[in-house]
Design a protein around this motif. Structure first.
Motif, PDB file in Angstrom:
ATOM      1  N   SER A 262       0.833  -1.213   0.000  1.00  0.00           N
ATOM      2  CA  SER A 262       0.000   0.000   0.000  1.00  0.00           C
ATOM      3  C   SER A 262       0.861   1.253   0.000  1.00  0.00           C
ATOM      4  O   SER A 262       0.488   2.280  -0.583  1.00  0.00           O
ATOM      5  N   TRP A 263       2.027   1.179   0.633  1.00  0.00           N
ATOM      6  CA  TRP A 263       2.895   2.350   0.735  1.00  0.00           C
ATOM      7  C   TRP A 263       3.355   2.830  -0.636  1.00  0.00           C
ATOM      8  O   TRP A 263       3.639   4.005  -0.818  1.00  0.00           O
ATOM      9  N   THR A 264       3.418   1.929  -1.605  1.00  0.00           N
ATOM     10  CA  THR A 264       3.823   2.336  -2.951  1.00  0.00           C
ATOM     11  C   THR A 264       2.686   3.012  -3.704  1.00  0.00           C
ATOM     12  O   THR A 264       2.903   3.544  -4.788  1.00  0.00           O
ATOM     13  N   HIS A 265       1.484   2.967  -3.138  1.00  0.00           N
ATOM     14  CA  HIS A 265       0.331   3.630  -3.728  1.00  0.00           C
ATOM     15  C   HIS A 265      -0.066   4.881  -2.937  1.00  0.00           C
ATOM     16  O   HIS A 265      -1.167   5.407  -3.108  1.00  0.00           O
ATOM     17  N   GLY A 266       0.813   5.322  -2.038  1.00  0.00           N
ATOM     18  CA  GLY A 266       0.530   6.525  -1.268  1.00  0.00           C
ATOM     19  C   GLY A 266       0.111   6.268   0.159  1.00  0.00           C
ATOM     20  O   GLY A 266      -0.021   7.202   0.936  1.00  0.00           O
ATOM     21  N   GLY A 267      -0.107   5.007   0.523  1.00  0.00           N
ATOM     22  CA  GLY A 267      -0.501   4.707   1.886  1.00  0.00           C
ATOM     23  C   GLY A 267      -1.786   3.911   1.941  1.00  0.00           C
ATOM     24  O   GLY A 267      -2.121   3.173   1.003  1.00  0.00           O
ATOM     25  N   ALA A 268      -2.521   4.053   3.047  1.00  0.00           N
ATOM     26  CA  ALA A 268      -3.709   3.237   3.307  1.00  0.00           C
ATOM     27  C   ALA A 268      -4.662   3.236   2.113  1.00  0.00           C
ATOM     28  O   ALA A 268      -4.927   4.274   1.511  1.00  0.00           O
ATOM     29  N   GLN A 269      -5.181   2.061   1.812  1.00  0.00           N
ATOM     30  CA  GLN A 269      -6.039   1.853   0.654  1.00  0.00           C
ATOM     31  C   GLN A 269      -7.401   1.311   1.085  1.00  0.00           C
ATOM     32  O   GLN A 269      -7.548   0.734   2.158  1.00  0.00           O
ATOM     33  N   ALA A 270      -8.389   1.473   0.195  1.00  0.00           N
ATOM     34  CA  ALA A 270      -9.734   0.972   0.445  1.00  0.00           C
ATOM     35  C   ALA A 270     -10.000  -0.256  -0.415  1.00  0.00           C
ATOM     36  O   ALA A 270      -9.690  -0.266  -1.612  1.00  0.00           O
ATOM     37  N   VAL A 271     -10.542  -1.304   0.190  1.00  0.00           N
ATOM     38  CA  VAL A 271     -10.929  -2.516  -0.536  1.00  0.00           C
ATOM     39  C   VAL A 271     -12.287  -2.981  -0.029  1.00  0.00           C
ATOM     40  O   VAL A 271     -12.597  -2.857   1.152  1.00  0.00           O
ATOM     41  N   GLN A 272     -13.077  -3.510  -0.932  1.00  0.00           N
ATOM     42  CA  GLN A 272     -14.345  -4.128  -0.522  1.00  0.00           C
ATOM     43  C   GLN A 272     -14.092  -5.614  -0.332  1.00  0.00           C
ATOM     44  O   GLN A 272     -13.448  -6.254  -1.172  1.00  0.00           O
ATOM     45  N   ILE A 273     -14.604  -6.162   0.761  1.00  0.00           N
ATOM     46  CA  ILE A 273     -14.235  -7.523   1.140  1.00  0.00           C
ATOM     47  C   ILE A 273     -15.443  -8.462   1.089  1.00  0.00           C
ATOM     48  O   ILE A 273     -16.577  -8.047   1.371  1.00  0.00           O
ATOM     49  N   GLY A 274     -15.175  -9.694   0.695  1.00  0.00           N
ATOM     50  CA  GLY A 274     -16.214 -10.717   0.717  1.00  0.00           C
ATOM     51  C   GLY A 274     -17.135 -10.711  -0.477  1.00  0.00           C
ATOM     52  O   GLY A 274     -18.137 -11.435  -0.488  1.00  0.00           O
ATOM     53  N   THR A 275     -16.807  -9.934  -1.520  1.00  0.00           N
ATOM     54  CA  THR A 275     -17.701  -9.803  -2.675  1.00  0.00           C
ATOM     55  C   THR A 275     -17.031 -10.182  -3.987  1.00  0.00           C
ATOM     56  O   THR A 275     -17.608  -9.980  -5.052  1.00  0.00           O
ATOM     57  N   GLY A 276     -15.818 -10.702  -3.936  1.00  0.00           N
ATOM     58  CA  GLY A 276     -15.108 -11.037  -5.161  1.00  0.00           C
ATOM     59  C   GLY A 276     -14.364  -9.881  -5.778  1.00  0.00           C
ATOM     60  O   GLY A 276     -13.820 -10.002  -6.877  1.00  0.00           O
ATOM     61  N   SER A 277     -14.311  -8.751  -5.079  1.00  0.00           N
ATOM     62  CA  SER A 277     -13.577  -7.594  -5.589  1.00  0.00           C
ATOM     63  C   SER A 277     -12.072  -7.759  -5.406  1.00  0.00           C
ATOM     64  O   SER A 277     -11.285  -7.061  -6.034  1.00  0.00           O
ATOM     65  N   VAL A 278     -11.679  -8.632  -4.486  1.00  0.00           N
ATOM     66  CA  VAL A 278     -10.276  -8.933  -4.219  1.00  0.00           C
ATOM     67  C   VAL A 278     -10.065 -10.427  -4.416  1.00  0.00           C
ATOM     68  O   VAL A 278     -11.024 -11.178  -4.603  1.00  0.00           O
ATOM     69  N   ILE A 279      -8.808 -10.879  -4.353  1.00  0.00           N
ATOM     70  CA  ILE A 279      -8.564 -12.307  -4.522  1.00  0.00           C
ATOM     71  C   ILE A 279      -9.250 -13.097  -3.408  1.00  0.00           C
ATOM     72  O   ILE A 279      -9.479 -12.589  -2.311  1.00  0.00           O
ATOM     73  N   GLU A 280      -9.536 -14.333  -3.701  1.00  0.00           N
ATOM     74  CA  GLU A 280     -10.330 -15.153  -2.781  1.00  0.00           C
ATOM     75  C   GLU A 280      -9.630 -15.348  -1.443  1.00  0.00           C
ATOM     76  O   GLU A 280     -10.267 -15.456  -0.396  1.00  0.00           O
ATOM     77  N   GLY A 281      -8.300 -15.368  -1.453  1.00  0.00           N
ATOM     78  CA  GLY A 281      -7.566 -15.523  -0.203  1.00  0.00           C
ATOM     79  C   GLY A 281      -7.822 -14.395   0.770  1.00  0.00           C
ATOM     80  O   GLY A 281      -7.870 -14.612   1.990  1.00  0.00           O
ATOM     81  N   TRP A 282      -7.986 -13.181   0.235  1.00  0.00           N
ATOM     82  CA  TRP A 282      -8.321 -12.046   1.103  1.00  0.00           C
ATOM     83  C   TRP A 282      -9.758 -12.158   1.608  1.00  0.00           C
ATOM     84  O   TRP A 282     -10.029 -11.909   2.789  1.00  0.00           O
ATOM     85  N   ASP A 283     -10.670 -12.503   0.698  1.00  0.00           N
ATOM     86  CA  ASP A 283     -12.073 -12.647   1.116  1.00  0.00           C
ATOM     87  C   ASP A 283     -12.210 -13.675   2.236  1.00  0.00           C
ATOM     88  O   ASP A 283     -12.912 -13.463   3.223  1.00  0.00           O
ATOM     89  N   LYS A 284     -11.528 -14.814   2.089  1.00  0.00           N
ATOM     90  CA  LYS A 284     -11.639 -15.870   3.087  1.00  0.00           C
ATOM     91  C   LYS A 284     -10.864 -15.532   4.364  1.00  0.00           C
ATOM     92  O   LYS A 284     -11.270 -15.896   5.464  1.00  0.00           O
ATOM     93  N   GLY A 285      -9.752 -14.833   4.216  1.00  0.00           N
ATOM     94  CA  GLY A 285      -8.878 -14.607   5.353  1.00  0.00           C
ATOM     95  C   GLY A 285      -9.190 -13.383   6.191  1.00  0.00           C
ATOM     96  O   GLY A 285      -8.783 -13.317   7.356  1.00  0.00           O
ATOM     97  N   LEU A 286      -9.931 -12.412   5.630  1.00  0.00           N
ATOM     98  CA  LEU A 286     -10.168 -11.168   6.360  1.00  0.00           C
ATOM     99  C   LEU A 286     -11.575 -11.057   6.936  1.00  0.00           C
ATOM    100  O   LEU A 286     -11.774 -10.394   7.960  1.00  0.00           O
ATOM    101  N   VAL A 287     -12.569 -11.662   6.290  1.00  0.00           N
ATOM    102  CA  VAL A 287     -13.921 -11.649   6.867  1.00  0.00           C
ATOM    103  C   VAL A 287     -13.873 -12.372   8.215  1.00  0.00           C
ATOM    104  O   VAL A 287     -13.339 -13.473   8.327  1.00  0.00           O
ATOM    105  N   GLY A 288     -14.391 -11.731   9.241  1.00  0.00           N
ATOM    106  CA  GLY A 288     -14.392 -12.303  10.588  1.00  0.00           C
ATOM    107  C   GLY A 288     -13.263 -11.813  11.461  1.00  0.00           C
ATOM    108  O   GLY A 288     -13.298 -12.007  12.680  1.00  0.00           O
ATOM    109  N   GLN A 289     -12.253 -11.168  10.870  1.00  0.00           N
ATOM    110  CA  GLN A 289     -11.186 -10.570  11.674  1.00  0.00           C
ATOM    111  C   GLN A 289     -11.696  -9.289  12.337  1.00  0.00           C
ATOM    112  O   GLN A 289     -12.743  -8.772  11.971  1.00  0.00           O
ATOM    113  N   ASN A 290     -10.939  -8.790  13.288  1.00  0.00           N
ATOM    114  CA  ASN A 290     -11.338  -7.572  13.996  1.00  0.00           C
ATOM    115  C   ASN A 290     -10.560  -6.367  13.499  1.00  0.00           C
ATOM    116  O   ASN A 290      -9.367  -6.473  13.188  1.00  0.00           O
ATOM    117  N   VAL A 291     -11.253  -5.240  13.431  1.00  0.00           N
ATOM    118  CA  VAL A 291     -10.568  -3.980  13.124  1.00  0.00           C
ATOM    119  C   VAL A 291      -9.487  -3.746  14.178  1.00  0.00           C
ATOM    120  O   VAL A 291      -9.706  -3.963  15.365  1.00  0.00           O
TER     121      VAL A 291
END
Length: 329
Positions: A262-291
């Motif tokens: 993210s740092w190469t893109h200017g810093g913190a980035q926005a992603v939508q999770i659990g909808t197929g907008s990102v790779i499946e590993g992120w969808d499976k690995g981040l849903v259910g985690q805590n902020v």
């Protein structure tokens, strides 16, 4: 990590800048400005007549009452109803805002983030993503502030209006904005970090820079998703369909080479999770985690880019990510 190169996500911006070429541009669309955008007037603190507010305070839906039979002044009013006491919003910060809105011209209540199906608006302050009534007004205000904004057409939806919101061209719109959170692009997590199991890559915190990720040479890549919580957050749980603000670093398992951060893109980035907008590993690995959590993911090719090359990522690559979950909306 999107399915294509880069991580920037077109967010569902209900209050996005209208575009003269498309009647749908006030809805989920790539933000753009009209070809002949009117000059936004300088904001003032008050101008007669003024709407009045009732109902609950910050954190609850406001009731906006328009002065009966009176026309708006035509000025761009940004009035501080209550001052916040937390950090100050800077230009480029990821800001979360709850809002109530009313069309002064028609007297109609507009959709609110406090409605049953509503959600806060998340955007980068001062980036031009949203109408000036939101985009500009939050800068230099503190988190926890409630603003009353009277937006003439040039500061609202201009001569295009918003078909999605039911705002006609040339209407004056009144907003009540509650600034819930602000995250500078160099935000990152702090605290004690627990290393993952010895069979997984090891991680070094580098402050406001990509973390260091060391993959043990000669170790076989796992064939299923591996995850480890390095810093356990205490925030809300991530749900499918939410937009996350993240810092992340990604390296190849095969050689430890960093291919994205993210740092190469200017810093913190926005992603939508659990909808197929990102790779499946992120969808499976981040849903259910805590902020507030820092999460290590080892993503096999089947849950990543499969047999497709992506930039510097070869086909059939196992990917390693460290992700800071800063916010979920």
């Amino acid at each position: 990590m999107r399915r294509t190169a880069g991580l920037l996500l077109t967010l569902p911006l209900l209050l996005a800048v209208a575009c003269s070429s498309s009647p749908k541009a006030a809805g989920p669309a790539t933000p753009s400005t009209p070809s002949a955008a009117p000059t936004v007037p300088a904001p003032v603190g008050e101008a007669s007549p003024m709407p009045t507010l009732s109902g609950g305070g910050f954190g609850s839906k406001a009731t906006i009452t328009i002065p009966e039979g009176q026309q708006p002044s035509g000025q761009f009013v940004v009035n501080t109803v209550t001052d916040g006491e937390r950090s100050t919003v800077g230009k480029g910060d990821w800001v979360t805002v709850n809002y109530t809105a009313k069309d002064w011209t028609t007297g109609k209540d507009l959709p609110s983030s406090y409605d049953d199906n509503g959600k806060p608006q998340l955007y980068q302050a001062g980036s031009g993503q949203l109408v000036p009534a939101l985009d500009q007004t939050v800068i230099d205000k503190k988190v926890g502030t409630r603003l009353l904004v009277v937006a003439p057409p040039a500061a609202a939806f201009g001569e295009q209006g918003s078909t999605q919101l039911g705002v006609n061209k040339g209407d004056t719109v009144v907003f009540v904005l509650d600034i819930v959170e602000a995250l500078p692009q160099d935000s990152t997590l702090t605290g004690n970090m627990t290393q993952p199991a010895a069979t997984l890559p090891q991680v070094k915190d580098n402050g406001k820079a990509p973390v260091g990720i060391t993959v043990s040479a000669g170790q076989a890549a796992p064939t299923d998703l591996q995850q480890a919580v390095l810093i356990k957050g205490e925030g809300k749980q991530v749900k499918t369909g939410q937009t996350l603000i993240v810092q992340y670093t990604g390296v190849l398992w095969s050689n430890g080479q960093q291919f994205d951060a993210s740092w190469t893109h200017g810093g913190a980035q926005a992603v939508q999770i659990g909808t197929g907008s990102v790779i499946e590993g992120w969808d499976k690995g981040l849903v259910g985690q805590n902020v507030g959590s820092r999460v290590l993911l080892v993503v096999p090719p089947a849950l990543g880019y499969k047999d497709q090359a992506q930039g510097s990522v070869p086909p059939n690559s196992t990917l390693v990510f460290v992700i800071d979950i800063l916010e979920a909306v």
